[in-house]
Write a protein that holds these residues in place. Structure first.
Motif, PDB file in Angstrom:
ATOM      1  N   LYS A  43       0.825  -1.216   0.000  1.00  0.00           N
ATOM      2  CA  LYS A  43       0.000   0.000   0.000  1.00  0.00           C
ATOM      3  C   LYS A  43       0.858   1.264   0.000  1.00  0.00           C
ATOM      4  N   SER A  44       2.010   1.193   0.633  1.00  0.00           N
ATOM      5  CA  SER A  44       2.887   2.372   0.676  1.00  0.00           C
ATOM      6  C   SER A  44       3.635   2.575  -0.637  1.00  0.00           C
ATOM      7  N   MET A  45       3.703   1.505  -1.439  1.00  0.00           N
ATOM      8  CA  MET A  45       4.475   1.561  -2.683  1.00  0.00           C
ATOM      9  C   MET A  45       3.618   1.420  -3.945  1.00  0.00           C
ATOM     10  N   GLU A  46       2.299   1.449  -3.802  1.00  0.00           N
ATOM     11  CA  GLU A  46       1.437   1.118  -4.939  1.00  0.00           C
ATOM     12  C   GLU A  46       1.648   2.019  -6.152  1.00  0.00           C
ATOM     13  N   TYR A  47       2.107   3.244  -5.947  1.00  0.00           N
ATOM     14  CA  TYR A  47       2.320   4.143  -7.078  1.00  0.00           C
ATOM     15  C   TYR A  47       3.718   4.004  -7.691  1.00  0.00           C
ATOM     16  N   ARG A  48       4.478   3.052  -7.195  1.00  0.00           N
ATOM     17  CA  ARG A  48       5.800   2.798  -7.762  1.00  0.00           C
ATOM     18  C   ARG A  48       5.806   1.571  -8.665  1.00  0.00           C
ATOM     19  N   TYR A  49       4.683   0.897  -8.774  1.00  0.00           N
ATOM     20  CA  TYR A  49       4.609  -0.283  -9.635  1.00  0.00           C
ATOM     21  C   TYR A  49       4.371   0.136 -11.079  1.00  0.00           C
ATOM     22  N   PHE A  50       5.008  -0.593 -11.993  1.00  0.00           N
ATOM     23  CA  PHE A  50       4.917  -0.236 -13.410  1.00  0.00           C
ATOM     24  C   PHE A  50       3.491  -0.370 -13.925  1.00  0.00           C
ATOM     25  N   THR A  51       2.752  -1.325 -13.405  1.00  0.00           N
ATOM     26  CA  THR A  51       1.350  -1.481 -13.803  1.00  0.00           C
ATOM     27  C   THR A  51       0.561  -0.221 -13.466  1.00  0.00           C
ATOM     28  N   THR A  52       0.811   0.342 -12.278  1.00  0.00           N
ATOM     29  CA  THR A  52       0.126   1.571 -11.883  1.00  0.00           C
ATOM     30  C   THR A  52       0.473   2.701 -12.834  1.00  0.00           C
ATOM     31  N   CYS A 177      15.143   3.626 -12.494  1.00  0.00           N
ATOM     32  CA  CYS A 177      15.659   4.444 -11.385  1.00  0.00           C
ATOM     33  C   CYS A 177      14.772   4.312 -10.150  1.00  0.00           C
ATOM     34  N   VAL A 178      13.451   4.336 -10.361  1.00  0.00           N
ATOM     35  CA  VAL A 178      12.506   4.173  -9.252  1.00  0.00           C
ATOM     36  C   VAL A 178      12.671   2.787  -8.623  1.00  0.00           C
ATOM     37  N   LEU A 179      12.849   1.790  -9.472  1.00  0.00           N
ATOM     38  CA  LEU A 179      13.007   0.408  -9.007  1.00  0.00           C
ATOM     39  C   LEU A 179      14.237   0.269  -8.105  1.00  0.00           C
ATOM     40  N   PHE A 180      15.376   0.793  -8.558  1.00  0.00           N
ATOM     41  CA  PHE A 180      16.610   0.679  -7.786  1.00  0.00           C
ATOM     42  C   PHE A 180      16.579   1.581  -6.545  1.00  0.00           C
ATOM     43  N   PHE A 181      15.965   2.753  -6.676  1.00  0.00           N
ATOM     44  CA  PHE A 181      15.865   3.646  -5.524  1.00  0.00           C
ATOM     45  C   PHE A 181      15.034   2.996  -4.420  1.00  0.00           C
ATOM     46  N   THR A 182      13.945   2.331  -4.805  1.00  0.00           N
ATOM     47  CA  THR A 182      13.090   1.658  -3.827  1.00  0.00           C
ATOM     48  C   THR A 182      13.864   0.563  -3.104  1.00  0.00           C
ATOM     49  N   HIS A 183      14.664  -0.191  -3.875  1.00  0.00           N
ATOM     50  CA  HIS A 183      15.480  -1.247  -3.254  1.00  0.00           C
ATOM     51  C   HIS A 183      16.517  -0.641  -2.324  1.00  0.00           C
ATOM     52  N   PHE A 184      17.132   0.464  -2.741  1.00  0.00           N
ATOM     53  CA  PHE A 184      18.120   1.144  -1.907  1.00  0.00           C
ATOM     54  C   PHE A 184      17.469   1.688  -0.637  1.00  0.00           C
ATOM     55  N   GLU A 185      16.258   2.200  -0.770  1.00  0.00           N
ATOM     56  CA  GLU A 185      15.554   2.823   0.344  1.00  0.00           C
ATOM     57  C   GLU A 185      15.015   1.811   1.344  1.00  0.00           C
ATOM     58  N   GLY A 187      15.392  -1.895   0.918  1.00  0.00           N
ATOM     59  CA  GLY A 187      16.036  -3.207   0.929  1.00  0.00           C
ATOM     60  C   GLY A 187      15.182  -4.283   0.295  1.00  0.00           C
ATOM     61  N   ILE A 188      14.049  -3.883  -0.308  1.00  0.00           N
ATOM     62  CA  ILE A 188      13.107  -4.823  -0.912  1.00  0.00           C
ATOM     63  C   ILE A 188      12.919  -4.488  -2.384  1.00  0.00           C
ATOM     64  N   TRP A 189      12.881  -5.522  -3.218  1.00  0.00           N
ATOM     65  CA  TRP A 189      12.557  -5.317  -4.633  1.00  0.00           C
ATOM     66  C   TRP A 189      11.042  -5.274  -4.782  1.00  0.00           C
ATOM     67  N   LEU A 190      10.558  -4.343  -5.586  1.00  0.00           N
ATOM     68  CA  LEU A 190       9.116  -4.229  -5.788  1.00  0.00           C
ATOM     69  C   LEU A 190       8.519  -5.527  -6.327  1.00  0.00           C
ATOM     70  N   TYR A 191       9.271  -6.185  -7.197  1.00  0.00           N
ATOM     71  CA  TYR A 191       8.805  -7.446  -7.778  1.00  0.00           C
ATOM     72  C   TYR A 191       9.700  -8.579  -7.271  1.00  0.00           C
ATOM     73  N   PRO A 192       9.115  -9.612  -6.675  1.00  0.00           N
ATOM     74  CA  PRO A 192       9.898 -10.702  -6.076  1.00  0.00           C
ATOM     75  C   PRO A 192      10.889 -11.371  -7.022  1.00  0.00           C
ATOM     76  N   PHE A 193      10.599 -11.436  -8.325  1.00  0.00           N
ATOM     77  CA  PHE A 193      11.515 -12.142  -9.221  1.00  0.00           C
ATOM     78  C   PHE A 193      12.868 -11.445  -9.322  1.00  0.00           C
ATOM     79  N   PHE A 194      12.924 -10.142  -9.041  1.00  0.00           N
ATOM     80  CA  PHE A 194      14.211  -9.451  -9.020  1.00  0.00           C
ATOM     81  C   PHE A 194      15.064  -9.964  -7.861  1.00  0.00           C
TER      82      PHE A 194
END
Length: 242
Positions: A43-52, A177-185, A187-194
């Motif tokens: 819910k905190s990251m829903e606007y960072r998903y590519f589908t969104t 950039c959003v994907l890597f920033f989220t992981h840096f911020e 420690g979790i990848w938005l998508y589990p397969f990463f």
């Protein structure tokens, strides 16, 4: 002009489908346990998903498209009326360079991984938030929407595809950039397969594969356009509205 009413119908339907689904998803998300760690993160990251991002693009494009076509209809009795070149160019860049390829990438990547192992892209806890109905709206219905546009808006293929591809490249780069920033911020990848492939050559190949998909689907739209509407003379900048 012959197709304009069909396009307007498509735009209004798109707006209704996505807006209704967003309201429905907001409602269902209130029924879940917000203390659940996975739910809270989503819910905190829903606007960072590519589908969104892609759904927002479709909504914005539908609004822009229906506005353009209503203006055309409103001025249809004026001799030689046409939309300003910049308006038409923005419309074309939005669809050809963003909405079409991104929609197909979401559909292809999501359902391919989902069928292989749903936990890699859509863990079961998401069923509490995103129902089967909503899932198909955001991952399946996006394809009929863009196909409708191709069928009912004949377009001249540009002499150079550089501008559209540059726009697509910039959009995808921003998302990476959003994907890597989220992981840096977090420690979790938005998508589990990463997380599964991180640190292996397959991690790099994922981005190569998605990049190739973007290019494939970008050029596919022009092939489909020719199949449906025949060979339309290429133009350098302007795109006529029908």
């Amino acid at each position: 002009m012959a197709y304009i009413n069909f396009r307007i119908l498509g735009y209004i339907t798109t707006l209704l489908i996505h807006s209704t689904n967003l309201i429905y998803m907001k409602y269902t998300s209130r029924q879940v346990n917000i203390e659940d760690t996975d739910v809270k993160f989503f819910k905190s990251m829903e606007y960072r998903y590519f589908t969104t991002w892609t759904v927002i693009l479709q909504i914005f494009y539908a609004f822009y498209g229906v506005t353009c076509d209503i203006l055309i209809l409103k001025n249809s009795k004026k001799k030689n009326f046409k939309l300003p070149d910049i308006t038409t160019q923005i419309r074309e860049i939005l669809f050809a360079g963003l909405v079409w390829p991104c929609s197909w990438v979401v559909f292809t990547v999501f359902w391919t991984i989902f069928k292989y192992d749903r936990s890699l892209v859509f863990p079961e806890f998401l069923d509490q938030i995103i129902t089967s109905y909503s899932n198909h709206i955001i991952h399946t219905a996006i394809i009929p929407i863009v196909l409708w546009e191709v069928v009912f808006r004949p377009r001249e293929e540009p002499i150079s595809h550089a501008r559209n591809i540059a726009q697509l490249t910039m959009h995808m780069s921003m998302y990476v950039c959003v994907l890597f920033f989220t992981h840096f911020e977090t420690g979790i990848w938005l998508y589990p397969f990463f997380a599964v492939y991180y640190g292996t050559i397959h991690f790099v190949l994922i981005f190569v594969y998605i990049g190739l998909l973007c290019l494939f689907f970008y050029y596919l739209q022009w092939y489909i356009n020719r199949l449906i509407h025949g060979n339309i003379e290429k133009v350098e900048v302007k795109t006529k509205e029908r």
